[in-house]
Scaffold this motif. Structure first.
Motif, PDB file in Angstrom:
ATOM      1  N   ARG A 258       0.826  -1.216   0.000  1.00  0.00           N
ATOM      2  CA  ARG A 258       0.000   0.000   0.000  1.00  0.00           C
ATOM      3  C   ARG A 258       0.856   1.260   0.000  1.00  0.00           C
ATOM      4  NH1 ARG A 258      -5.440   0.060   1.847  1.00  0.00           N
ATOM      5  NH2 ARG A 258      -6.398  -2.004   1.720  1.00  0.00           N
TER       6      ARG A 258
ATOM      7  N   SER B 260      -3.596   9.288  -0.455  1.00  0.00           N
ATOM      8  CA  SER B 260      -2.502   8.395  -0.065  1.00  0.00           C
ATOM      9  C   SER B 260      -2.634   7.989   1.400  1.00  0.00           C
ATOM     10  CB  SER B 260      -1.152   9.088  -0.283  1.00  0.00           C
ATOM     11  OG  SER B 260      -0.952   9.379  -1.649  1.00  0.00           O
TER      12      SER B 260
ATOM     13  N   ALA C  89      -5.425   5.497   1.747  1.00  0.00           N
ATOM     14  CA  ALA C  89      -5.066   4.189   1.197  1.00  0.00           C
ATOM     15  C   ALA C  89      -4.158   3.418   2.159  1.00  0.00           C
ATOM     16  CB  ALA C  89      -4.376   4.358  -0.154  1.00  0.00           C
ATOM     17  N   ILE C  90      -3.182   4.108   2.745  1.00  0.00           N
ATOM     18  CA  ILE C  90      -2.241   3.446   3.653  1.00  0.00           C
ATOM     19  C   ILE C  90      -2.945   2.983   4.921  1.00  0.00           C
ATOM     20  CG2 ILE C  90      -0.200   3.779   5.101  1.00  0.00           C
ATOM     21  CD1 ILE C  90       0.842   5.712   2.940  1.00  0.00           C
TER      22      ILE C  90
ATOM     23  N   LYS D  50      -6.132   2.376   5.269  1.00  0.00           N
ATOM     24  CA  LYS D  50      -7.320   1.576   4.938  1.00  0.00           C
ATOM     25  C   LYS D  50      -8.613   2.269   5.357  1.00  0.00           C
ATOM     26  CE  LYS D  50      -4.755  -2.762   5.552  1.00  0.00           C
ATOM     27  NZ  LYS D  50      -4.755  -4.098   6.201  1.00  0.00           N
TER      28      LYS D  50
ATOM     29  N   THR E 288     -11.119   3.410   1.446  1.00  0.00           N
ATOM     30  CA  THR E 288     -10.192   3.146   0.340  1.00  0.00           C
ATOM     31  C   THR E 288     -10.820   3.394  -1.019  1.00  0.00           C
ATOM     32  OG1 THR E 288      -9.121   1.465   1.723  1.00  0.00           O
ATOM     33  CG2 THR E 288      -8.589   1.447  -0.618  1.00  0.00           C
TER      34      THR E 288
ATOM     35  N   LEU F 187      -5.803  -2.472  -5.451  1.00  0.00           N
ATOM     36  CA  LEU F 187      -6.104  -1.946  -4.120  1.00  0.00           C
ATOM     37  C   LEU F 187      -7.598  -2.022  -3.842  1.00  0.00           C
ATOM     38  CD1 LEU F 187      -5.045  -0.560  -1.572  1.00  0.00           C
ATOM     39  CD2 LEU F 187      -5.287   1.626  -2.744  1.00  0.00           C
TER      40      LEU F 187
ATOM     41  N   ASP G  70      -8.581  -5.546  -3.260  1.00  0.00           N
ATOM     42  CA  ASP G  70      -8.138  -5.985  -1.938  1.00  0.00           C
ATOM     43  C   ASP G  70      -9.165  -5.620  -0.873  1.00  0.00           C
ATOM     44  OD1 ASP G  70      -6.202  -7.055  -0.074  1.00  0.00           O
ATOM     45  OD2 ASP G  70      -5.784  -4.996   0.517  1.00  0.00           O
TER      46      ASP G  70
ATOM     47  N   SER H  58       5.533   2.412  -7.337  1.00  0.00           N
ATOM     48  CA  SER H  58       4.091   2.273  -7.148  1.00  0.00           C
ATOM     49  C   SER H  58       3.548   1.049  -7.870  1.00  0.00           C
ATOM     50  CB  SER H  58       3.362   3.538  -7.631  1.00  0.00           C
ATOM     51  OG  SER H  58       3.636   4.615  -6.756  1.00  0.00           O
TER      52      SER H  58
ATOM     53  N   LEU I 113       0.626  -6.399  -3.966  1.00  0.00           N
ATOM     54  CA  LEU I 113      -0.757  -6.703  -3.574  1.00  0.00           C
ATOM     55  C   LEU I 113      -1.215  -8.003  -4.225  1.00  0.00           C
ATOM     56  CD1 LEU I 113      -2.649  -3.270  -3.644  1.00  0.00           C
ATOM     57  CD2 LEU I 113      -2.217  -4.718  -1.660  1.00  0.00           C
TER      58      LEU I 113
END
Length: 271
Positions: free
Chosen positions: A31, A82, A85-86, A88, A91, A131, A134, A246, A253
């Motif tokens: 992530r 960002s 996303a990190i 969670k 998301t 992502l 996930d 990235s 993932l």
């Protein structure tokens, strides 16, 4: 053929043993790597604010005020997206926001017809789709007793689309630079690994190989730290470096969650 299968199985067991200590940390590392290009880009815009405004207004024809809004929107969206996303947090909205940044920057900086940039952005979008998949995959795990057909379908299709788009970064590597014997050999091996990722055959190990391949390639080719800070190409090489990181995050993932239902690996489990 049986000997090949045994050798492959032994190699997989060896890799699994080596990777076991870091396996619990792969999702968070993935992530972070996935959004690192957005973090770097937002920091760069802040430190080059005047230069960015001058470029947009003089060369891209942006009106004063709209150029400020454009840069502020991108910086805030990249920072907030960002962080979400990190951690969670929401998301889905983070993915939508970061996707909007990719589109806005492509159009705003006039990079729509830059072939290399286009392929790299496709890979970055593939990482964002992984992502998103996930998140849906985790929901299925949490609410395993109440399966949602729509979420299962979304997760599966997002994983498939993500796998396909992720390999376009490798395509940009193939078409760039002089075709030396080493480049031809590495391109063939990497292309085979890309095909295995797309069809979902030994996808985790193929993705792991591409992560290792891109790690070496990134350090050798995109070594922006060796370029003088005043050189005009430094920012471009630095951007390529972090964008490659990235895409590696998207591949990690894939290593963490697997290729999904629409894959050869999944079909073999059902036989």
């Amino acid at each position: 053929m049986e000997q090949v299968k045994r050798t492959t199985s032994q190699l997989e067991d060896l890799i699994a043993g080596i990777a076991a200590p870091i396996k619990p940390y792969i999702p968070i590392i993935a992530r972070f790597l996935l959004v690192v290009t957005f973090l770097e880009d937002s920091i760069r815009i802040i430190f080059q604010w005047s230069d960015q405004l001058r470029y947009l207004e003089k060369y891209r024809g942006f009106y004063w005020g709209f150029s400020h809004f454009f840069l502020a929107f991108n910086v805030l969206t990249m920072f907030i997206g960002s962080f979400m996303a990190i951690t969670k947090k929401h998301t889905q909205y983070a993915v939508i926001g970061l996707f909007c940044v990719i589109v806005s920057q492509t159009l705003g900086y006039g990079l729509l017809f830059d072939f290399k940039f286009f392929l790299r952005n496709l890979s970055l979008i593939g990482g964002l789709l992984m992502l998103l998949a996930d998140v849906l995959h985790k929901r299925q795990t949490v609410f395993a007793g109440l399966p949602s057909v729509s979420e299962i379908d979304k997760s599966t299709y997002f994983q498939l689309a993500g796998r396909i788009l992720l390999i376009f970064l490798f395509m940009s590597f193939v078409f760039a630079g002089e075709m030396t014997p080493l480049r031809i050999f590495s391109s063939i091996v990497g292309f085979i690994a890309c095909i295995m990722v797309v069809v979902g055959f030994k996808a985790k190990w193929s993705a792991l190989f591409l992560v290792l391949f891109l790690s070496i390639f990134n350090v050798i080719i995109n070594n922006w730290w060796s370029i003088h800070h005043a050189h005009p190409s430094r920012d471009f090489v630095k951007y390529d470096f972090f964008q490659t990181l990235s895409v590696m995050g998207g591949l990690m993932l894939l290593v963490s969650m697997g290729p999904g239902g629409l894959s050869v690996d999944e079909k073999k489990k059902m036989i």
